[in-house]
Design a protein around this motif. Structure first.
Motif, short mmCIF file in Angstrom:
data_model
loop_
_atom_site.label_atom_id
_atom_site.label_comp_id
_atom_site.label_asym_id
_atom_site.label_seq_id
_atom_site.Cartn_x
_atom_site.Cartn_y
_atom_site.Cartn_z
N ILE A 145 0.81 -1.23 0.00
CA ILE A 145 0.00 0.00 0.00
C ILE A 145 0.84 1.27 0.00
N LEU A 146 1.85 1.35 0.85
CA LEU A 146 2.51 2.62 1.16
C LEU A 146 3.56 3.03 0.13
N PRO A 147 3.89 4.32 0.10
CA PRO A 147 4.86 4.83 -0.89
C PRO A 147 6.25 4.19 -0.82
N TRP A 148 6.68 3.77 0.40
CA TRP A 148 8.02 3.18 0.49
C TRP A 148 8.04 1.74 -0.04
N GLY A 149 6.85 1.16 -0.29
CA GLY A 149 6.76 -0.18 -0.85
C GLY A 149 6.38 -0.10 -2.32
N PHE A 150 5.33 -0.83 -2.68
CA PHE A 150 4.88 -0.83 -4.08
C PHE A 150 3.94 0.34 -4.39
N HIS A 151 3.49 1.04 -3.37
CA HIS A 151 2.65 2.24 -3.51
C HIS A 151 1.42 1.97 -4.38
N MET A 152 0.71 0.87 -4.08
CA MET A 152 -0.47 0.49 -4.87
C MET A 152 -1.77 1.00 -4.26
N GLY A 153 -1.71 1.59 -3.07
CA GLY A 153 -2.92 2.11 -2.44
C GLY A 153 -3.93 1.02 -2.14
N ALA A 154 -5.22 1.30 -2.42
CA ALA A 154 -6.28 0.35 -2.12
C ALA A 154 -6.10 -0.97 -2.88
N GLU A 155 -5.58 -0.89 -4.11
CA GLU A 155 -5.34 -2.11 -4.88
C GLU A 155 -4.33 -3.01 -4.16
N GLY A 156 -3.33 -2.41 -3.53
CA GLY A 156 -2.35 -3.18 -2.76
C GLY A 156 -2.98 -3.90 -1.58
N ALA A 157 -3.96 -3.24 -0.95
CA ALA A 157 -4.68 -3.88 0.16
C ALA A 157 -5.42 -5.12 -0.35
N GLY A 158 -6.00 -5.01 -1.54
CA GLY A 158 -6.70 -6.15 -2.13
C GLY A 158 -5.76 -7.29 -2.46
N LEU A 159 -4.59 -6.97 -3.01
CA LEU A 159 -3.61 -8.01 -3.35
C LEU A 159 -3.11 -8.72 -2.09
N ALA A 160 -2.86 -7.97 -1.03
CA ALA A 160 -2.42 -8.57 0.24
C ALA A 160 -3.47 -9.53 0.79
N THR A 161 -4.74 -9.14 0.68
CA THR A 161 -5.83 -9.99 1.16
C THR A 161 -5.91 -11.28 0.36
N PHE A 162 -5.78 -11.18 -0.96
CA PHE A 162 -5.83 -12.36 -1.83
C PHE A 162 -4.73 -13.36 -1.49
N LEU A 163 -3.49 -12.89 -1.38
CA LEU A 163 -2.37 -13.78 -1.08
C LEU A 163 -2.53 -14.42 0.30
N SER A 164 -3.03 -13.66 1.25
CA SER A 164 -3.19 -14.16 2.61
C SER A 164 -4.23 -15.27 2.69
N ASN A 165 -5.33 -15.10 1.96
CA ASN A 165 -6.37 -16.13 1.96
C ASN A 165 -5.87 -17.41 1.30
N CYS A 166 -5.04 -17.29 0.28
CA CYS A 166 -4.46 -18.47 -0.37
C CYS A 166 -3.57 -19.25 0.61
N ILE A 167 -2.79 -18.53 1.40
CA ILE A 167 -1.91 -19.18 2.38
C ILE A 167 -2.73 -19.87 3.47
N ALA A 168 -3.81 -19.24 3.90
CA ALA A 168 -4.68 -19.85 4.92
C ALA A 168 -5.28 -21.16 4.41
N CYS A 169 -5.73 -21.15 3.16
CA CYS A 169 -6.28 -22.37 2.57
C CYS A 169 -5.21 -23.47 2.52
N LEU A 170 -3.99 -23.09 2.18
CA LEU A 170 -2.89 -24.05 2.11
C LEU A 170 -2.67 -24.71 3.48
N TYR A 171 -2.75 -23.92 4.56
CA TYR A 171 -2.60 -24.49 5.90
C TYR A 171 -3.67 -25.56 6.15
N PHE A 172 -4.92 -25.26 5.80
CA PHE A 172 -5.99 -26.21 6.04
C PHE A 172 -5.80 -27.50 5.23
N PHE A 173 -5.36 -27.37 3.99
CA PHE A 173 -5.15 -28.56 3.16
C PHE A 173 -4.04 -29.44 3.75
#
Length: 447
Positions: free
Chosen positions: A189-217
Motif C-alpha cells: 500500500i505505502l509509498p516506500w513499498g509498491f505504492h499500490m494504495g487500495a489495490e495493494g490492500a486487495g492483493l495482500a488480502t488475496f495472497l493471505s487467503n491463499c496461504i490460509a487455505c494451504l494451511y488447512f489442506f
C-alpha cells in the motif's frame, strides 16, 4: 485416541472449560480477522486520500456477501456435522464436510465470474461515482474477481474443523492468513513499498487467503486418519438427508447475511450522497465497531458445536448451562466496550485518519453504532443457538425482522429526521426489539 478426546470435550469437560477451549480460539481468529480489516483501513488511511479509503468502504458489501456462501455451507455443514457427532453417525459427519467444501468451492467460482462480468452495474449499485469507481474496481480485482474462492474456502474449512472440536487448528489457519495480510499491507500500500494504495490492500488480502487455505489442506492431509473432516471427492454425496440438513440451517443463515449486505449497501448509498469524507468516516467507524462485534460473533460460533452436540445427545441441562454462561460473559464485556467507545470515540477515529472533517463525522457515527453492542450480543447468541440446534426457521425470522422490518426502514426514517447522523442509530433501534425477542425465545428453548 484423538477422537475420544474430542468426544470427552463435548460430554464431560466442565462447561466453562469447554466453552473456553472451543470459543477462545474462535474469538481470537475473529479478532485477528477484524484487525486485518482494520489494517487495510489504517494503512490506506496513512496515504490520507479519502477516495482510496472510500473505495475500501464501498467494496465492503461485496466482501460481506462472501459470508452468504460461508453461512450456507460453513454454518449449515458444521451444524449438521456436530449434530451427527452427537448421534455417533460418523459417516454423515464425513459426507457433510465434503458436501460443504465442494459446494463452497463451486459457489466461490460462480461468485468471482458473476462479479467480473457485471462489474460496472455492480459498482453503480455499491454507490461508486466517477471519482471512486476506478479505485474500487482495482481493490475488487484481487479481493473478489480473483479472490472469492480462497476467501470463502478459508472460512468454510475453519467452520468444518470447529464442528469436530478442533477449534485451535481452525483458528491457526484463519489467523495465519490474517497475520500475513497485516505484514503485506504496508508493503503493497505505502509509498516506500509498491505504492499500490487500495489495490495493494486487495492483493495482500488475496495472497493471505491463499496461504490460509494451504494451511488447512496440509492439516487435513496430515490428520487424514484422525479427523472426521473429509474433502475426498468420493465423500461428496448430495443425498436428501444431508442436503436438507445443511440447507435447513444454511439457507436462513445465508439470507441473513444477504440482508446484512443489503443494509450496508443502502447505508453506503445514503452516506455517499453527502461526500467521500462522510463515506470514509462511516467505513472507519464501522470497522472500529466491528472489533467487539466480531468477538461476540466468535463466542456465539465457538459454542455452536457444544450446543449442537448437547442438543442432539439429549443433554438439555448442559446445553442450557452453556448458553447462560456465554450470555453472562458476553454481555459484561459489551457493556465495558460500549462505555469506552462512547467516551473516547474521537481518539479511536483519529488513530486512522488525520482529517478534521472525517474525525468529526466518525466520532458521531461511532457513538451511535456502539450503543447497539450490548443488544447485538444477545441477538448473535440467540441466532447461533438456533443454527446449532437446527432451528433454521427461527434464525430466518430474526434475519427478516432485523433488516426488512426494523433496520432498513429505520435508516430511511432516521436519515430523514436527522440527516446523515441518524444513520448510525438505525442498528440500535432494531437491536433493542430483537434482543427482547431473543431472550423470550431462548427462555422457551431452555425450559
Amino acid at each position: 485416541m484423538e477422537n475420544e478426546q474430542k468426544i470427552y470435550l463435548f460430554e464431560n469437560t466442565p462447561v466453562p472449560k469447554a466453552v473456553a477451549k472451543l470459543a477462545i480460539p474462535t474469538i481470537l481468529s475473529s479478532l485477528v480477522m477484524v484487525i486485518y480489516n482494520l489494517a487495510d483501513t489504517y494503512f490506506v488511511g496513512i496515504i490520507n486520500d479519502p477516495i482510496e479509503n472510500a473505495a475500501v468502504t464501498l467494496a465492503a458489501p461485496v466482501l460481506l456477501a462472501f459470508n452468504a456462501v460461508n453461512n450456507l455451507f460453513g454454518v449449515g455443514s458444521s451444524s449438521m456435522m456436530s449434530r451427527a457427532l452427537g448421534k455417533k453417525d460418523y459417516e454423515t459427519v464425513s459426507k457433510s464436510s465434503a458436501f460443504g467444501f465442494y459446494c463452497a468451492l463451486l459457489f466461490g467460482i460462480i461468485f468471482s465470474l458473476s462479479c467480473t462480468i457485471f462489474q460496472m452495474p455492480l459498482l453503480n449499485l455499491l454507490g461508486a461515482d466517477s471519482m471512486t469507481a476506478k479505485v474500487t474496481a482495482s481493490y475488487m480485482k484481487w479481493t473478489v474477481n480473483f479472490g472469492a474462492a480462497p476467501a470463502i474456502l478459508n472460512v468454510v474449512l475453519a467452520y468444518l474443523l470447529r464442528a469436530e472440536g478442533a477449534a485451535l487448528h481452525a483458528s491457526i489457519g484463519t489467523m495465519s492468513g490474517c497475520l500475513l495480510n497485516i505484514i503485506l499491507d504496508p508493503i503493497f500500500i505505502l509509498p516506500w513499498g509498491f505504492h499500490m494504495g487500495a489495490e495493494g490492500a486487495g492483493l495482500a488480502t488475496f495472497l493471505s487467503n491463499c496461504i490460509a487455505c494451504l494451511y488447512f489442506f496440509i492439516y487435513l492431509l496430515v490428520k487424514r486418519n484422525s479427523t472426521f473432516v473429509c474433502i475426498h471427492p468420493k465423500k461428496f454425496y448430495p443425498g436428501k438427508t444431508i442436503l436438507i440438513g445443511v440447507c435447513a440451517v444454511g439457507i436462513p443463515a445465508a439470507v441473513q447475511n444477504l440482508l446484512n449486505v443489503t443494509g450496508m449497501t443502502i447505508l453506503n448509498n445514503f452516506t455517499s450522497s453527502y461526500s467521500a469524507d462522510a463515506v470514509a468516516a462511516m467505513g472507519i467507524s464501522q470497522k472500529i465497531n466491528m472489533v467487539p462485534l466480531y468477538i461476540a460473533l466468535g463466542l456465539s460460533q465457538g459454542i455452536m458445536p457444544l450446543i449442537s452436540y448437547s442438543y442432539s445427545s439429549g443433554n438439555q441441562k448442559r446445553m442450557k448451562e452453556t448458553g447462560l454462561f456465554a450470555l453472562k460473559a458476553m454481555l459484561s464485556f459489551m457493556l465495558i466496550i460500549t462505555t469506552l467507545y462512547f467516551l473516547f470515540a474521537q481518539t479511536f477515529i483519529e488513530t486512522f485518519m488525520k482529517n478534521d472533517l472525517i474525525i468529526s463525522y466518525g466520532t458521531k457515527f461511532l457513538r451511535g453504532f456502539c450503543l447497539s453492542l450490548p443488544f447485538l450480543c444477545i441477538d448473535f447468541l440467540a441466532v447461533g443457538i438456533f443454527q446449532a440446534i437446527g432451528k433454521g426457521k427461527e434464525a430466518f425470522i430474526f434475519a427478516i425482522m432485523r433488516k426488512i422490518i426494523l433496520e432498513i426502514p429505520a435508516l430511511y426514517l432516521l436519515n430523514r429526521i436527522f440527516p446523515l447522523y441518524g444513520l448510525a442509530y438505525a442498528q440500535l433501534a432494531a437491536e433493542i426489539f430483537l434482543a427482547a425477542a431473543a431472550l423470550f425465545v431462548l427462555r422457551r428453548i431452555f425450559t
